[in-house]
Motif scaffolding. Structure first.
Motif, mmCIF file in Angstrom:
data_model
loop_
_atom_site.group_PDB
_atom_site.id
_atom_site.type_symbol
_atom_site.label_atom_id
_atom_site.label_comp_id
_atom_site.label_asym_id
_atom_site.label_seq_id
_atom_site.Cartn_x
_atom_site.Cartn_y
_atom_site.Cartn_z
ATOM 1 N N ARG A 114 6.837 16.806 40.788
ATOM 2 C CA ARG A 114 7.238 16.319 42.185
ATOM 3 C C ARG A 114 7.210 17.704 42.495
ATOM 4 O O ARG A 114 6.783 17.314 44.174
ATOM 5 C CB ARG A 114 8.665 16.675 41.796
ATOM 6 C CG ARG A 114 9.326 14.750 41.284
ATOM 7 C CD ARG A 114 10.772 14.965 41.132
ATOM 8 N NE ARG A 114 11.284 15.781 40.749
ATOM 9 C CZ ARG A 114 12.018 15.079 39.436
ATOM 10 N NH1 ARG A 114 11.992 14.253 39.231
ATOM 11 N NH2 ARG A 114 12.660 16.735 38.558
ATOM 12 N N SER A 115 6.892 19.012 42.875
ATOM 13 C CA SER A 115 6.028 19.813 43.255
ATOM 14 C C SER A 115 5.481 19.575 43.543
ATOM 15 O O SER A 115 5.265 19.812 45.016
ATOM 16 C CB SER A 115 6.510 21.408 42.564
ATOM 17 O OG SER A 115 5.930 21.404 40.989
ATOM 18 N N LYS A 116 4.377 19.050 42.794
ATOM 19 C CA LYS A 116 3.173 18.855 43.738
ATOM 20 C C LYS A 116 3.159 18.015 44.785
ATOM 21 O O LYS A 116 2.609 18.172 45.656
ATOM 22 C CB LYS A 116 1.577 18.185 42.863
ATOM 23 C CG LYS A 116 1.554 20.239 41.021
ATOM 24 C CD LYS A 116 1.138 20.453 42.045
ATOM 25 C CE LYS A 116 0.300 21.501 41.202
ATOM 26 N NZ LYS A 116 -0.056 22.175 41.693
ATOM 27 N N GLN A 117 3.681 17.408 45.213
ATOM 28 C CA GLN A 117 3.975 16.033 45.877
ATOM 29 C C GLN A 117 4.215 16.653 46.891
ATOM 30 O O GLN A 117 4.244 16.520 48.125
ATOM 31 C CB GLN A 117 4.999 14.791 44.955
ATOM 32 C CG GLN A 117 3.872 13.980 43.746
ATOM 33 C CD GLN A 117 4.982 13.276 43.485
ATOM 34 O OE1 GLN A 117 6.413 13.334 43.098
ATOM 35 N NE2 GLN A 117 4.494 12.061 42.608
ATOM 36 N N ARG A 118 5.372 17.409 46.859
ATOM 37 C CA ARG A 118 5.896 17.967 47.964
ATOM 38 C C ARG A 118 4.958 19.090 48.908
ATOM 39 O O ARG A 118 5.465 19.109 50.087
ATOM 40 C CB ARG A 118 7.151 19.391 47.599
ATOM 41 C CG ARG A 118 8.277 18.922 46.831
ATOM 42 C CD ARG A 118 8.883 19.722 46.873
ATOM 43 N NE ARG A 118 9.596 20.349 47.749
ATOM 44 C CZ ARG A 118 10.885 21.529 48.288
ATOM 45 N NH1 ARG A 118 11.986 21.517 47.167
ATOM 46 N NH2 ARG A 118 11.344 21.483 49.143
#
Length: 807
Positions: A114-118
């Motif tokens: 999820r942090s990468k998708q941000r």
């Protein structure tokens, strides 16, 4: 070489690789997408809806693959479906030969991912409405989402008419604000008013386009019945007595799903099947929404691989999972809805051109008439059309905060944006400004408390008031507000799932209960976790989940009345006919059978008192409202009081004192005049509104359940919402959320529009009043619904058998 200008050629070529030929409705959808249109695909389950909806958007993503970032958003109602959707879309993405990425973002996605998708989203992203709202809440959401040109909404009928659907409508309005040329396509297998459904999905600025098919999947409905009438009582029956009937019919060569309407029944039927087929327990599975995700995934994988041959489930397997090996579907008890029957039947033979097969197992004799009504409704195409959700200010307040903690907004711009959502098309500027003030200052009553100051205006633009607010808000985003649950774990640590807190709070150490297909012993409830061990006792209770009771839908109620009134003209299956003939003949001998334009009333005196049974056949919720109205209007404000009991078919008014119902009953008692005022007198509307307010308070962010590192108990949430309700009642009677709570009670619990139609029908009907010496096949089930509160299941079954033996 594929024509880069033509999604039709792209789609045809792709399906050829699978050995399939494109259907006319698929080509129609691709052409409409090519022309820049949005619309709704209304196609039977297993007819290739996913390819019809996804080929166009993915084709466009291929053409614009040089643009980095999100292009296609696929929204699913269940995060459990995301894996299957990814598998379905991967071949289309792979067929393109171009480098476009496919990814999933749901609550199950790892925090690292999820942090990468941000930072950057895939070209094609599969997600849920809640995860989409979290994306909208990021400061850089405009950059993340503005390149999205296409949205696909799966199972739109699951969203329509609900707060979650309203929540999704506002998310889509935000996407349209970022990209006015956004194309939106929805998929729905079962729905009545397709035009309204499509318009609600597309918003106010789009023209309705519906792509449907003339090809209809044939549904084969078979009713299984016992050889003896006595084995199928008219009431007080869970259906477990039909286990032998099921075992005789079941074929292990034909993998099957067994649908129940409740999780409690699913647990009981699973245990019953294990006992019935002890040598086949490894081929039997259990699946419902309270089980741990790992367990559910194992069951789903076992179905697809063919390892599991028989799975007992609830609505958790209603939706789009493709279990091609499934040959049959069993339904325990009436599904109470024609649409639900079609949806569940579609789980079998989930491929184009195959017939659906569903076998109906009645839990009591009267359901034989319901299944006839279901068959009649399917033949007539009487699929339910629930009303749309409108004026949802609690959802709007949450959305205002979501956008505010994200990139922020200018008030006029957001006002115009949210009004493109169908349910807020009539939103007044005054109501919008009130919501804005509420989100920024907590309204008039709560303005002194900083925790309700969530956004603030800076230079004409609203942004988050404090940095900590964004984290807490994201943890509570959404409209799913089920009762608080507690995780159930073995003492050694293995997770089994979740059971509602108020059920577990009543258990003592050593108490046994059945859950996740196991008999468990309760050890302790500690720090929000229920620790259990395997029970040594043979007998155990089954948890009761406190979800809403399924009630007859309006189309099914109409068809059921038609079956009763025109019984002699119906064509009955040969195994069923002797049973229903016996019920009807007994009813006619002891009382009467209502004809078209009549309402049957049975008067009877027993040791309990003076009974009046009325049979509207409107479902349990409307029958409850009708019974309360009659009790109020018959009492005339004097000391006369009635005990009201109902079931799906009838109403019982019981007076302990002598009362002449035959003289008092008249058509005017069903008048719609002052119906709302009379209902308010007959029930505690304030108490019902306070209960409804708990959900509204959680959606609007007044009461938060999730905090970093902790979670409020259901009791804490209830107390907090009650306190706020009382503050508003005392100091801010004009609070719009109070009005919303009362409106929702009137329209959702009382179903006021449907109730008024039912009362109009009853007022015009002739009252067929019969004085009877004993309970009849019609009245005994209504009596049993009251008696069930006084007797355990065994005692009640014995009393029912004694009553039936007197006929």
């Amino acid at each position: 070489m594929l024509n880069p200008q033509d999604p039709v050629e792209f789609g045809n070529a792709f399906l050829e690789t699978l050995g399939w030929q494109a259907k006319p409705y698929q080509i129609e959808a691709w052409e409409a997408y090519r022309d820049g249109r949005s619309g709704l695909l209304s196609l039977p389950t297993g007819s290739g809806k996913t390819y019809a909806a996804a080929v166009g958007p993915i084709w466009r993503a291929v053409q614009t693959s040089r643009k980095k970032g999100l292009q296609v958003l696929y929204i699913t109602p269940l995060k459990a479906l995301a894996r299957d959707i990814e598998k379905a879309l991967a071949p289309i993405v792979g067929f393109s030969g171009k480098t476009i990425s496919l990814d999933v973002r749901t609550g199950d996605t790892s925090s690292y991912r999820r942090s990468k998708q941000r930072e950057r989203l895939a070209d094609v992203l599969i997600t849920t409405p809640e995860s989409l709202a979290i994306l909208i809440s990021y400061r850089n959401s405009d950059q993340l989402l503005q390149s999205c040109h296409s949205v696909i909404v799966d199972e739109w009928h699951e969203f329509f008419g609900t707060k979650r659907g309203a929540f999704l409508e506002l998310c889509l309005s935000r996407l349209r604000g970022l990209n006015p040329n956004l194309q939106t396509w929805g998929m729905s297998a079962t729905f009545g008013n397709l035009g309204l459904s499509c318009q609600t999905l597309l918003g106010t600025d789009s023209q309705v386009l519906i792509v449907s098919s003339s090809e209809k999947r044939r549904i084969e409905i078979t009713t299984l019945v016992p050889e003896r009438q006595a084995d199928l009582p008219l009431a007080g029956h869970s259906g477990m007595g039909m286990m032998k009937v099921f075992a005789k019919d079941f074929d292990w060569r034909k993998p099957s799903l067994v649908f129940t309407n409740t999780r409690s029944f699913a647990e009981r039927w699973y245990q019953g099947l294990i006992e019935q087929f002890p040598d086949k327990k490894d081929a039997i599975g259990l699946h419902h929404g309270s089980l741990d995700q790992v367990n559910r995934t194992q069951i789903e994988d076992g179905l697809k691989s063919g390892e599991l041959k028989l799975v007992v489930c609830t609505a958790s397997l209603d939706l789009g999972l493709d279990f091609s090996p499934i040959e049959r579907v069993y339904q325990i008890g009436s599904p109470k809805s024609i649409a639900r029957l079609l949806q569940r039947a579609g789980r079998s033979a989930h491929q184009p051109g195959r017939d659906s097969v569903i076998r109906f197992i009645p839990t009591h004799g009267f359901e034989l008439f319901e299944v006839q009504g279901l068959q009649q409704g399917v033949a007539r195409g009487d699929v339910e059309s629930p009303p749309p959700c409108e004026g949802y200010l609690d959802v709007l307040i949450q959305h205002i905060v979501t956008v505010g903690i994200g990139p922020g907004f200018e008030p006029n711009q957001l006002f115009n944006e949210v009004r493109t959502a169908w349910g807020l098309r009539n939103l007044s500027r005054e109501d919008y400004e009130w919501c804005l003030i509420f989100a920024s200052r907590g309204g008039d009553s709560l303005k002194a408390y900083e925790r309700y100051h969530k956004i603030t205006e800076v230079d004409g633009r609203y942004r988050e008031a404090e940095l900590r607010i964004s984290r807490i808000h994201r943890m509570n985003i959404g409209t799913i507000t089920a009762d608080a649950t507690v995780q159930v774990k073995f003492q050694g640590g293995k997770r089994l799932g979740h059971v509602e807190e108020r059920y577990l709070s009543r258990l003592k150490k050593g108490d046994t209960f059945t859950f996740a297909g196991r008999r468990l012993a309760f050890n302790k409830l500690y720090n929000g976790v229920c620790y259990v061990s395997l029970a040594k006792k043979v007998h155990s209770q089954t948890p009761r989940w406190y979800g809403g009771q399924l009630a007859l839908s309006a189309p099914l109620a109409w068809n059921l009345r038609n079956v009763i009134e025109n019984f002699r003209d119906m064509i009955w299956a040969s195994p069923v006919e002797p049973l229903v003939e016996n019920i009807i003949e007994t009813q006619e001998r002891l009382s009467a059978l209502p004809q078209v334009g009549e309402v049957l009333v049975e008067l009877c005196r027993t040791r309990d008192g003076y009974h009046c049974f009325i049979f509207p056949f409107e479902g349990i919720h409307l029958n409850q409202a009708i019974g309360l109205l009659l009790a109020l209007r018959l009492s005339h404000g004097d000391d006369t009081s009635f005990q009201v009991s109902v079931n799906e078919y009838g109403v019982e008014l019981l007076s302990r004192q002598p009362f002449d119902f035959s003289k008092a009953l008249k058509a005017s008692l069903f008048s719609c005049d002052n119906v709302l005022n009379d209902l308010t007198k007959s029930v505690n509307l304030s108490e019902l509104s306070q209960q409804q307010f708990r959900t509204i308070a959680r959606i609007a962010g007044l009461v938060l359940q999730n905090y970093p590192g902790q979670r409020k108990s259901g009791r804490q949430v209830q107390v907090s919402s009650n306190l706020i309700y009382q503050v508003f009642e005392r100091f801010e009677r004009g609070n719009r959320l109070l009005k919303l709570a009362k409106d929702e009670v009137i329209h959702q619990q009382f179903e006021i529009h449907r109730l008024e139609k039912a009362l109009q029908r009853l007022e015009k009907s002739r009252l067929l009043i019969k004085t009877v010496e004993r309970l009849t096949p019609f009245s005994m089930p209504v009596w049993a619904s009251r008696a069930a509160t006084k007797f355990d299941s065994e005692s009640l079954r014995e009393k029912i058998e004694i009553l039936e033996s007197t006929w």
